[in-house]
Design an enzyme around this catalytic site. Sequence first.
Site, PDB file in Angstrom:
ATOM      1  N   CYS A 170       4.093  -6.579  -2.290  1.00  0.00           N
ATOM      2  CA  CYS A 170       3.755  -5.340  -2.957  1.00  0.00           C
ATOM      3  C   CYS A 170       4.773  -4.240  -2.600  1.00  0.00           C
ATOM      4  CB  CYS A 170       2.323  -4.954  -2.617  1.00  0.00           C
ATOM      5  SG  CYS A 170       1.550  -3.826  -3.791  1.00  0.00           S
ATOM      6  N   HIS A 171       4.298  -3.092  -2.131  1.00  0.00           N
ATOM      7  CA  HIS A 171       5.199  -1.986  -1.799  1.00  0.00           C
ATOM      8  C   HIS A 171       5.912  -2.179  -0.470  1.00  0.00           C
ATOM      9  CE1 HIS A 171       2.947  -0.173  -5.084  1.00  0.00           C
ATOM     10  NE2 HIS A 171       3.899   0.744  -5.160  1.00  0.00           N
ATOM     11  N   TYR A 186       5.645  -5.299  -6.061  1.00  0.00           N
ATOM     12  CA  TYR A 186       4.817  -4.708  -7.105  1.00  0.00           C
ATOM     13  C   TYR A 186       5.718  -4.463  -8.323  1.00  0.00           C
ATOM     14  CZ  TYR A 186       1.498  -1.824  -9.549  1.00  0.00           C
ATOM     15  OH  TYR A 186       0.651  -1.338 -10.513  1.00  0.00           O
ATOM     16  N   GLY A 206       0.827  -1.195   0.000  1.00  0.00           N
ATOM     17  CA  GLY A 206       0.000   0.000   0.000  1.00  0.00           C
ATOM     18  C   GLY A 206       0.865   1.250   0.000  1.00  0.00           C
ATOM     19  N   ARG A 207       0.296   2.355   0.454  1.00  0.00           N
ATOM     20  CA  ARG A 207       1.052   3.610   0.488  1.00  0.00           C
ATOM     21  C   ARG A 207       1.910   3.736   1.738  1.00  0.00           C
ATOM     22  NH1 ARG A 207      -3.342   7.886  -0.156  1.00  0.00           N
ATOM     23  NH2 ARG A 207      -1.654   9.231   0.541  1.00  0.00           N
ATOM     24  N   GLU A 212       6.029   3.676   1.955  1.00  0.00           N
ATOM     25  CA  GLU A 212       6.786   4.828   1.475  1.00  0.00           C
ATOM     26  C   GLU A 212       7.222   5.724   2.629  1.00  0.00           C
ATOM     27  OE1 GLU A 212       6.331   7.963  -2.151  1.00  0.00           O
ATOM     28  OE2 GLU A 212       4.576   7.729  -0.851  1.00  0.00           O
TER      29      GLU A 212
END
Length: 197
Positions: A119-120, A139, A89-90, A93
């Site tokens: 993923c992320h 990802y 997800g976000r 980051e």
Amino acid sequence: MPNKRILLLAGDFVEDYEVMVPFQALQMVGHEVHAVCPEKEAGDACPTAIHDFEGGQTYTEKPGHNFELNHDFDAVDPADYDALVVPGGRAPEYLRTYDEVLEIVRHFFAEDKPVAALCHGLQILAAADVLEGRTCTAYPALEADVRGAGGNWEDEVTRDGNLVTAQAWPGHPDWLAGFLDVLGTNIDHAEPAAADD
């Protein structure tokens, strides 16, 4: 094998399926899962984001649920845990900017404990500098990040020693099965009960 204590790193706008599904599935098979986020305590919530694949050049993003944390981040001692889950997800980051998060991740790799990331979430592993020589996936847009961190890229759910990685939530069945395998979790498949006549 006895049930494990597992640490799950969450954060605001973590991907909805990628935090909810492993959190619930690992508890379902008997493991204790502590979901934590920097600067938050048990009972606090992280809003989630739903990422979907609807024909665009990248995923779409929609508001998800509020995921309730069940443990205080400041109380975490990684030595108390048997394994780590890093959703995407976000959130990754910004989570990778916390030194405490990177130190937690480094502990699991230094001690060769099981780690499941997807993923992320690989952004955190890359920032922690633990991917050198590891075969993994993430990802697809993060292939350059994985290679830049010294990792060997694969296009499918991958297991390298105690590290299990997937590209996104569609890989959950193989990713979770691989993680349960490295955890040593045995699931008895009971036959369905016969219907009463």
